[in-house]
Design a protein around this motif. Structure first.
Motif, PDB file in Angstrom:
ATOM      1  N   VAL A 140       0.998  -1.205  -0.050  1.00  0.00           N
ATOM      2  CA  VAL A 140      -0.156   0.024   0.214  1.00  0.00           C
ATOM      3  C   VAL A 140       0.971   1.270   0.020  1.00  0.00           C
ATOM      4  O   VAL A 140       1.726   1.327   0.699  1.00  0.00           O
ATOM      5  N   TRP A 141       0.522   2.128  -0.944  1.00  0.00           N
ATOM      6  CA  TRP A 141       1.120   3.301  -0.947  1.00  0.00           C
ATOM      7  C   TRP A 141       0.310   4.512  -0.428  1.00  0.00           C
ATOM      8  O   TRP A 141      -0.881   4.671  -0.640  1.00  0.00           O
ATOM      9  N   ALA A 142       0.970   5.162   0.786  1.00  0.00           N
ATOM     10  CA  ALA A 142      -0.061   6.218   1.479  1.00  0.00           C
ATOM     11  C   ALA A 142       1.086   7.432   1.789  1.00  0.00           C
ATOM     12  O   ALA A 142       2.384   7.228   2.025  1.00  0.00           O
ATOM     13  N   ARG A 143       0.316   8.258   2.094  1.00  0.00           N
ATOM     14  CA  ARG A 143       0.934   9.457   2.719  1.00  0.00           C
ATOM     15  C   ARG A 143       1.245   9.909   4.001  1.00  0.00           C
ATOM     16  O   ARG A 143       0.424   9.708   4.595  1.00  0.00           O
ATOM     17  N   ASP A 144       2.570   9.862   4.154  1.00  0.00           N
ATOM     18  CA  ASP A 144       2.921  10.037   5.660  1.00  0.00           C
ATOM     19  C   ASP A 144       2.536  11.356   6.278  1.00  0.00           C
ATOM     20  O   ASP A 144       3.017  12.272   5.613  1.00  0.00           O
ATOM     21  N   VAL A 145       1.609  11.526   7.144  1.00  0.00           N
ATOM     22  CA  VAL A 145       0.972  12.871   7.371  1.00  0.00           C
ATOM     23  C   VAL A 145       2.283  13.819   8.149  1.00  0.00           C
ATOM     24  O   VAL A 145       2.288  14.900   8.278  1.00  0.00           O
ATOM     25  N   ALA A 146       3.235  12.956   8.605  1.00  0.00           N
ATOM     26  CA  ALA A 146       4.340  13.745   9.615  1.00  0.00           C
ATOM     27  C   ALA A 146       5.160  14.606   8.367  1.00  0.00           C
ATOM     28  O   ALA A 146       5.349  15.607   8.733  1.00  0.00           O
ATOM     29  N   ASP A 147       5.534  13.985   7.434  1.00  0.00           N
ATOM     30  CA  ASP A 147       6.439  14.514   6.294  1.00  0.00           C
ATOM     31  C   ASP A 147       5.892  14.961   4.987  1.00  0.00           C
ATOM     32  O   ASP A 147       6.680  15.310   4.056  1.00  0.00           O
TER      33      ASP A 147
ATOM     34  N   ILE B 298       5.151  10.175  -0.079  1.00  0.00           N
ATOM     35  CA  ILE B 298       4.459   8.683  -0.380  1.00  0.00           C
ATOM     36  C   ILE B 298       5.541   7.974   0.008  1.00  0.00           C
ATOM     37  O   ILE B 298       6.437   7.689  -0.427  1.00  0.00           O
ATOM     38  N   LYS B 299       5.000   6.876   0.858  1.00  0.00           N
ATOM     39  CA  LYS B 299       5.770   5.694   1.266  1.00  0.00           C
ATOM     40  C   LYS B 299       5.062   4.235   1.099  1.00  0.00           C
ATOM     41  O   LYS B 299       3.912   4.290   0.996  1.00  0.00           O
ATOM     42  N   GLY B 300       5.850   3.155   1.104  1.00  0.00           N
ATOM     43  CA  GLY B 300       5.212   1.857   0.740  1.00  0.00           C
ATOM     44  C   GLY B 300       5.209   1.151   2.186  1.00  0.00           C
ATOM     45  O   GLY B 300       6.128   0.954   2.800  1.00  0.00           O
ATOM     46  N   PHE B 301       4.155   0.380   2.341  1.00  0.00           N
ATOM     47  CA  PHE B 301       3.851  -0.378   3.502  1.00  0.00           C
ATOM     48  C   PHE B 301       3.366  -1.786   3.193  1.00  0.00           C
ATOM     49  O   PHE B 301       2.588  -1.812   2.230  1.00  0.00           O
ATOM     50  N   ILE B 302       3.725  -2.746   3.750  1.00  0.00           N
ATOM     51  CA  ILE B 302       3.106  -4.334   3.631  1.00  0.00           C
ATOM     52  C   ILE B 302       1.883  -4.265   4.606  1.00  0.00           C
ATOM     53  O   ILE B 302       2.199  -4.006   5.726  1.00  0.00           O
TER      54      ILE B 302
ATOM     55  N   ARG C 142      -4.117  -1.027  11.470  1.00  0.00           N
ATOM     56  CA  ARG C 142      -2.733  -0.983  12.111  1.00  0.00           C
ATOM     57  C   ARG C 142      -1.793  -2.189  11.912  1.00  0.00           C
ATOM     58  O   ARG C 142      -2.183  -3.153  11.738  1.00  0.00           O
ATOM     59  N   ILE C 143      -0.614  -1.667  11.332  1.00  0.00           N
ATOM     60  CA  ILE C 143       0.504  -2.583  11.139  1.00  0.00           C
ATOM     61  C   ILE C 143       1.760  -2.113  11.997  1.00  0.00           C
ATOM     62  O   ILE C 143       1.826  -1.065  12.283  1.00  0.00           O
ATOM     63  N   PRO C 144       2.551  -3.050  12.321  1.00  0.00           N
ATOM     64  CA  PRO C 144       3.905  -2.642  12.864  1.00  0.00           C
ATOM     65  C   PRO C 144       4.504  -1.779  11.972  1.00  0.00           C
ATOM     66  O   PRO C 144       4.614  -1.635  10.948  1.00  0.00           O
ATOM     67  N   GLU C 145       5.373  -0.954  12.947  1.00  0.00           N
ATOM     68  CA  GLU C 145       6.257   0.007  12.416  1.00  0.00           C
ATOM     69  C   GLU C 145       7.433  -0.946  11.060  1.00  0.00           C
ATOM     70  O   GLU C 145       7.593  -0.011  10.391  1.00  0.00           O
ATOM     71  N   ALA C 146       7.657  -1.943  11.521  1.00  0.00           N
ATOM     72  CA  ALA C 146       8.453  -2.752  10.663  1.00  0.00           C
ATOM     73  C   ALA C 146       7.936  -2.747   9.236  1.00  0.00           C
ATOM     74  O   ALA C 146       8.755  -3.335   8.343  1.00  0.00           O
ATOM     75  N   ASN C 147       6.832  -2.537   9.190  1.00  0.00           N
ATOM     76  CA  ASN C 147       6.061  -3.144   7.798  1.00  0.00           C
ATOM     77  C   ASN C 147       6.236  -1.912   6.676  1.00  0.00           C
ATOM     78  O   ASN C 147       6.042  -2.190   5.536  1.00  0.00           O
ATOM     79  N   LEU C 148       6.916  -0.869   7.212  1.00  0.00           N
ATOM     80  CA  LEU C 148       7.338  -0.013   6.199  1.00  0.00           C
ATOM     81  C   LEU C 148       8.562  -0.483   5.444  1.00  0.00           C
ATOM     82  O   LEU C 148       9.458  -0.975   6.094  1.00  0.00           O
TER      83      LEU C 148
ATOM     84  N   ALA D  10      11.321   2.310   0.472  1.00  0.00           N
ATOM     85  CA  ALA D  10      10.267   3.027  -0.271  1.00  0.00           C
ATOM     86  C   ALA D  10       9.916   4.105   0.541  1.00  0.00           C
ATOM     87  O   ALA D  10       8.690   4.263   0.953  1.00  0.00           O
ATOM     88  N   THR D  11      10.510   5.329   0.848  1.00  0.00           N
ATOM     89  CA  THR D  11      10.309   6.265   1.700  1.00  0.00           C
ATOM     90  C   THR D  11      10.161   7.746   1.044  1.00  0.00           C
ATOM     91  O   THR D  11       9.867   8.524   1.728  1.00  0.00           O
ATOM     92  N   ASP D  12       9.802   7.609  -0.397  1.00  0.00           N
ATOM     93  CA  ASP D  12       9.399   8.591  -1.162  1.00  0.00           C
ATOM     94  C   ASP D  12       8.973   8.111  -2.665  1.00  0.00           C
ATOM     95  O   ASP D  12       9.357   6.977  -3.024  1.00  0.00           O
ATOM     96  N   PHE D  13       8.125   8.745  -3.148  1.00  0.00           N
ATOM     97  CA  PHE D  13       7.533   8.277  -4.469  1.00  0.00           C
ATOM     98  C   PHE D  13       8.516   7.941  -5.681  1.00  0.00           C
ATOM     99  O   PHE D  13       8.059   7.111  -6.533  1.00  0.00           O
ATOM    100  N   SER D  14       9.776   8.541  -5.638  1.00  0.00           N
ATOM    101  CA  SER D  14      10.629   8.369  -6.586  1.00  0.00           C
ATOM    102  C   SER D  14      11.065   6.826  -6.510  1.00  0.00           C
ATOM    103  O   SER D  14      11.173   6.610  -7.925  1.00  0.00           O
ATOM    104  N   LYS D  15      10.902   6.239  -5.369  1.00  0.00           N
ATOM    105  CA  LYS D  15      11.295   4.517  -5.562  1.00  0.00           C
ATOM    106  C   LYS D  15      10.215   4.005  -6.175  1.00  0.00           C
ATOM    107  O   LYS D  15      10.549   2.938  -7.056  1.00  0.00           O
TER     108      LYS D  15
END
Length: 377
Positions: free
Chosen positions: A165-172, A175-179, A212-218, A222-227
């Motif tokens: 799942v690609w979602a936008r981190d509200v903190a920064d 767009i990041k990737g999550f399992i 809710r998913i564990p923090e480790a599922n990030l 994949a911490t920005d959309f360029s990836k």
């Protein structure tokens, strides 16, 4: 055009074995599943046995992988979509961007096709503009990510073990990737029915309500959309292989039909207009295959850019649409029935023309590259 001769002897032998398997055990079997919009799980097991779940990690060449995509599309386009997305966007993403724990957890099951993933990027209100318009959010709270939003047209969304799942981190705002495992509370997937093509592919509308998913599922890579964009470039090129495969299927079906069908007391194959259509379908298919073989060389050398991938996807799918339309015409009334396969290809060709970036969007990507001017807005 001797494209197969560019493979090593071992890869060529393996490809021919895969071709025989697909033509003898998959092609005809998919017709009924396509009609019923159902997924053939028993065929998935066989695809895994032939190594089609691990093309991204088995060390074979880019050209071999592409020609496998051709052969799967030649048998059934829906299954080629599954095999391609599975390798390019699921296995590829976890292998390239995942943590070692994520690789150890998921890759063994994925590469054997014992497990499936879904690539969840497109949203109900955002397709072509997803990079700027993505609305699904993720927020980190007490060591867990909380995902909220909706995704649409997600392949395998109803049958996958997890969704990327690609979602936008509200903190920064990135767009990041999550399992996201599909059995998590708050994850619901509803099958999209009544499609005109790729009817075996189980596309889904997905709702994510405070999942809710564990923090480790990030995915750490994949911490920005360029990836994601790098993987989307490669998957966009992959559709070109599908387009070559569906055209070879159209040629196979049209040629066989013209040799056995009689009108006015002789085989259709003896008519000039029929021979013209057959030669044009084959010419389109061969041009597509040659273009993709050249693209494989560029990709192997690390030179592939988005504009090249977009041009290849747009060009080959445009020719695929024309080739299948000629094949349908050649079969006359029988061309509109999936029983004769060409009607099945006609619907599938429309999907190839539209997904992984519409024909129009891919054309504009090329236009921007050659003029230096963006015409998107």
């Amino acid at each position: 055009m001797y494209v197969l001769d560019l493979l090593s002897p071992a890869e060529r032998s393996r490809l021919l074995d895969i071709r025989v398997f697909l033509q003898e055990h998959v092609r005809e079997a998919t017709i009924d599943y396509w009609n019923r919009e159902e997924f053939p799980f028993e065929l998935l097991t066989m695809l895994g046995a032939y190594g089609l779940g691990g093309l991204q990690t088995d060390g074979t060449s880019v050209l071999f992988k592409g020609l496998v995509y051709v052969e799967v599309a030649r048998a059934d386009v829906s299954l080629s979509a599954l095999v391609g997305i599975h390798n390019e966007l699921i296995v590829g993403m976890i292998n390239t961007l995942g943590s070692q724990d994520q690789k150890d957890r998921w890759l063994p099951g994925l590469t054997s096709f014992r497990q499936l993933g879904a690539f969840a990027l497109t949203e109900p209100d955002h397709g072509s503009d997803i990079a700027g318009g993505l609305e699904t959010t993720a927020r980190l709270e007490g060591g867990e990510w909380i995902i909220d939003g909706a995704k649409r047209w997600i392949g395998s969304g109803t049958i996958a073990d997890f969704a990327l799942v690609w979602a936008r981190d509200v903190a920064d705002g990135q767009i990041k990737g999550f399992i996201v495992e599909t059995d998590r509370p708050g994850y619901t997937a509803t099958k999209i029915c009544n499609k005109i093509g790729l009817r075996i592919m189980q596309n889904a509308h997905i709702e994510l309500r405070s999942v809710r998913i564990p923090e480790a599922n990030l995915l750490p890579g994949a911490t920005d959309f360029s990836k994601a964009n790098e993987l989307l470039r490669d998957s966009r090129a992959w559709v070109g292989w599908q387009a070559a495969g569906i055209q070879l299927a159209a040629f196979d079906i049209a040629r066989a039909y013209s040799l056995q069908r009689q009108q006015f007391g002789r085989e259709l194959a003896k008519f000039q207009l029929v021979q013209h259509q057959l030669s044009e379908i084959l010419g389109n298919a061969t041009a597509s295959l040659a273009l993709m073989a050249h693209l494989a060389r560029i990709q192997t050398e690390g030179k592939l850019e988005m504009a090249q991938a977009a041009m290849s996807k747009a060009t080959t799918t445009r020719m695929a649409r024309a080739s299948v339309a000629m094949g349908r015409s050649l079969l006359g009334g029988n061309g509109v029935s999936s029983d004769f396969e060409m009607g099945k290809l006609l619907g599938d060709a429309e999907i190839l023309y539209t997904y992984e970036g519409t024909y129009e969007i891919n054309s504009l990507i090329v236009g921007r590259a050659v003029t230096g001017k963006s015409a998107f807005v």
